[in-house]
Design a protein around this motif. Structure first.
Motif, short mmCIF file in Angstrom:
data_model
loop_
_atom_site.label_atom_id
_atom_site.label_comp_id
_atom_site.label_asym_id
_atom_site.label_seq_id
_atom_site.Cartn_x
_atom_site.Cartn_y
_atom_site.Cartn_z
N GLU A 123 0.54 -1.56 -0.43
CA GLU A 123 0.27 0.12 -0.14
C GLU A 123 1.04 1.37 -0.18
O GLU A 123 0.34 1.83 0.73
CB GLU A 123 -0.67 -0.14 1.50
CG GLU A 123 -2.27 -0.88 0.90
CD GLU A 123 -2.93 -1.42 2.45
OE1 GLU A 123 -3.04 0.07 2.80
OE2 GLU A 123 -3.72 -2.10 2.51
N CYS A 125 3.48 4.10 -2.81
CA CYS A 125 3.46 4.46 -3.59
C CYS A 125 4.92 5.22 -4.19
O CYS A 125 5.79 5.34 -3.67
CB CYS A 125 2.94 6.39 -3.11
SG CYS A 125 2.21 7.04 -4.41
N GLN A 134 1.30 11.55 -13.93
CA GLN A 134 0.59 10.42 -13.13
C GLN A 134 1.03 10.56 -11.54
O GLN A 134 0.99 9.82 -10.49
CB GLN A 134 2.72 9.18 -13.72
CG GLN A 134 2.43 8.13 -12.84
CD GLN A 134 2.96 7.95 -11.65
OE1 GLN A 134 3.99 8.97 -11.76
NE2 GLN A 134 3.13 6.92 -11.25
N VAL A 137 -1.52 11.65 -10.04
CA VAL A 137 -2.76 10.60 -10.02
C VAL A 137 -2.90 9.33 -8.90
O VAL A 137 -3.31 8.84 -8.73
CB VAL A 137 -2.74 9.92 -11.27
CG1 VAL A 137 -3.77 8.72 -11.09
CG2 VAL A 137 -3.39 11.14 -12.66
N ALA A 138 -1.11 9.00 -8.70
CA ALA A 138 -0.69 7.92 -7.95
C ALA A 138 -0.94 8.44 -6.81
O ALA A 138 -1.02 8.20 -5.91
CB ALA A 138 0.92 7.55 -8.03
N SER A 140 -3.06 11.13 -5.41
CA SER A 140 -4.26 10.86 -4.84
C SER A 140 -5.30 9.91 -4.56
O SER A 140 -5.59 8.96 -3.45
CB SER A 140 -5.63 11.48 -6.16
OG SER A 140 -4.52 12.72 -6.26
N LYS A 141 -5.14 8.56 -5.36
CA LYS A 141 -5.21 7.01 -5.24
C LYS A 141 -4.46 6.40 -3.90
O LYS A 141 -4.69 6.27 -3.18
CB LYS A 141 -4.82 5.81 -6.16
CG LYS A 141 -5.48 6.43 -6.89
CD LYS A 141 -5.18 5.75 -8.59
CE LYS A 141 -5.95 5.48 -10.02
NZ LYS A 141 -5.26 4.87 -10.74
N PHE A 142 -3.48 6.74 -3.15
CA PHE A 142 -2.46 6.59 -2.59
C PHE A 142 -3.51 7.43 -0.86
O PHE A 142 -3.35 6.73 -0.23
CB PHE A 142 -1.29 6.80 -2.45
CG PHE A 142 -0.05 7.28 -1.46
CD1 PHE A 142 0.06 5.27 -0.43
CD2 PHE A 142 0.68 7.18 -0.61
CE1 PHE A 142 0.44 5.97 0.17
CE2 PHE A 142 0.66 7.88 0.86
CZ PHE A 142 1.20 6.66 1.18
N LYS A 144 -5.79 8.61 -0.59
CA LYS A 144 -7.48 8.34 -0.35
C LYS A 144 -7.36 6.51 0.48
O LYS A 144 -8.14 6.47 1.08
CB LYS A 144 -8.54 7.71 -1.86
CG LYS A 144 -8.55 9.34 -2.55
CD LYS A 144 -9.41 8.95 -3.85
CE LYS A 144 -9.78 10.66 -4.13
NZ LYS A 144 -10.19 9.80 -6.06
N ASN A 145 -6.03 5.63 -0.63
CA ASN A 145 -6.51 4.39 0.39
C ASN A 145 -6.24 4.76 2.35
O ASN A 145 -6.48 4.22 2.49
CB ASN A 145 -5.20 3.60 -0.17
CG ASN A 145 -4.99 2.26 0.52
OD1 ASN A 145 -6.50 1.58 0.02
ND2 ASN A 145 -4.18 2.39 0.57
N ASP A 148 -9.71 6.15 4.17
CA ASP A 148 -9.99 4.94 4.02
C ASP A 148 -9.45 3.73 5.34
O ASP A 148 -10.39 3.49 5.78
CB ASP A 148 -10.30 3.82 2.74
CG ASP A 148 -11.38 5.09 1.80
OD1 ASP A 148 -11.17 6.45 2.13
OD2 ASP A 148 -10.53 5.25 0.79
N TYR A 181 -6.50 15.29 0.31
CA TYR A 181 -7.10 13.63 0.35
C TYR A 181 -7.36 12.93 1.75
O TYR A 181 -8.21 12.29 2.84
CB TYR A 181 -7.34 12.33 -0.60
CG TYR A 181 -7.22 12.71 -1.55
CD1 TYR A 181 -8.41 12.77 -2.50
CD2 TYR A 181 -5.97 13.28 -2.15
CE1 TYR A 181 -8.97 13.37 -3.34
CE2 TYR A 181 -6.06 13.65 -3.95
CZ TYR A 181 -8.00 13.68 -4.51
OH TYR A 181 -8.28 13.66 -5.68
#
Length: 250
Positions: A123, A125, A134, A137-138, A140-142, A144-145, A148, A181
């Motif tokens: 998990e 990045c 890139q 985007v990476a 942001s996903k990181f 958010k995870n 969460d 995030y």
């Protein structure tokens, strides 16, 4: 004389370092297959404990100091200066109870036993520093995870290592994305001292007899704060914690 003595000791360190990486690669895979994230995280913490131990032939040691105890629970964003690859094992091991996840350059996610595997399945990045889109985007996903799943984040906002210990300005873009995030996270400045001395001779041999210290400074809540000012304040705290020995190299 010290440099001459360090050659054979550095060979011992490298052999032990490689052995630990090779040993823990299948251990990580097994832990992940059996129990997913939690057991895998424990294997990664143990991996980095032994990686720190590979420095013992060079008489290098590690320690951590907290200016204020950090309770388990919140998501923390640890922002640290970056002096050497040997910053990373103590940060992973000493901060293990906060489930630290790292932002690293994408090159580290390939072809390195144990290390690349952890970046891919743990998990973390991996970003392309030459591709801003890139990277965003990476990140942001990181982030958010991390939000969460209530993980913590470790980021080196200087971008690259300081091979003399002299700090570099923080780059704000990545932190601003993470703040967006994980708005309820707590920012924690961290200062690493003396790890640059391990690389004082370049790639080989390694420096000897160093005490690598990690200082975890007082936390700073993000919510309701001016983010740019918060980053500047964190930078000041981190840089002010760097020893004069490093600053005298300027």
């Amino acid at each position: 004389m010290q440099k001459i003595i360090s050659y054979p000791l550095s060979i011992i360190h490298l052999l032990l370092f490689l052995l630990v990486l090779l040993l823990f690669h299948p251990i990580q895979l097994l832990c992940y297959a059996i129990s997913g994230h939690d057991l895998h995280s424990k294997s990664v913490a143990l991996l980095n404990y032994f990686l720190m131990g590979t420095q013992l032939p060079l008489f290098n040691r590690f320690s951590i100091e907290y200016e204020q105890e950090l309770p388990v629970g919140p998501s923390y964003i640890f922002v640290s200066n970056h002096q050497s690859m040997f910053d990373i094992p103590p940060l992973i091991y000493y901060l293990r109870k906060y489930y630290p996840k790292f932002v690293a350059k994408k090159e580290l996610a390939k072809n390195i036993p144990s290390i690349s595997l952890n970046l891919r399945i743990g998990e973390n990045c991996a970003i392309d520093r030459k591709d801003r889109r890139q990277a965003m985007v990476a990140l942001s996903k990181f982030a958010k995870n991390a939000h969460d799943k209530n993980r913590s984040v470790v980021i080196f906002p200087e971008g690259t290592r300081s091979r003399t210990g002299v700090p570099k300005p923080f780059q704000k873009g990545g932190l601003m994305t993470i703040f967006k995030y994980i708005p309820d996270a707590v920012l924690v400045p961290v200062t690493v001292n003396n790890s640059w001395k391990v690389d004082r001779y370049g790639k080989f041999p390694y420096g000897m007899g160093n005490h690598i210290t990690v200082t975890v400074h007082e936390p700073m809540p993000i919510q309701g704060q001016d983010h740019e000012l918060l980053i500047e304040t964190a930078q000041s705290v981190v840089h002010n914690g760097i020893t004069t020995t490093a600053l005298q190299q300027q």
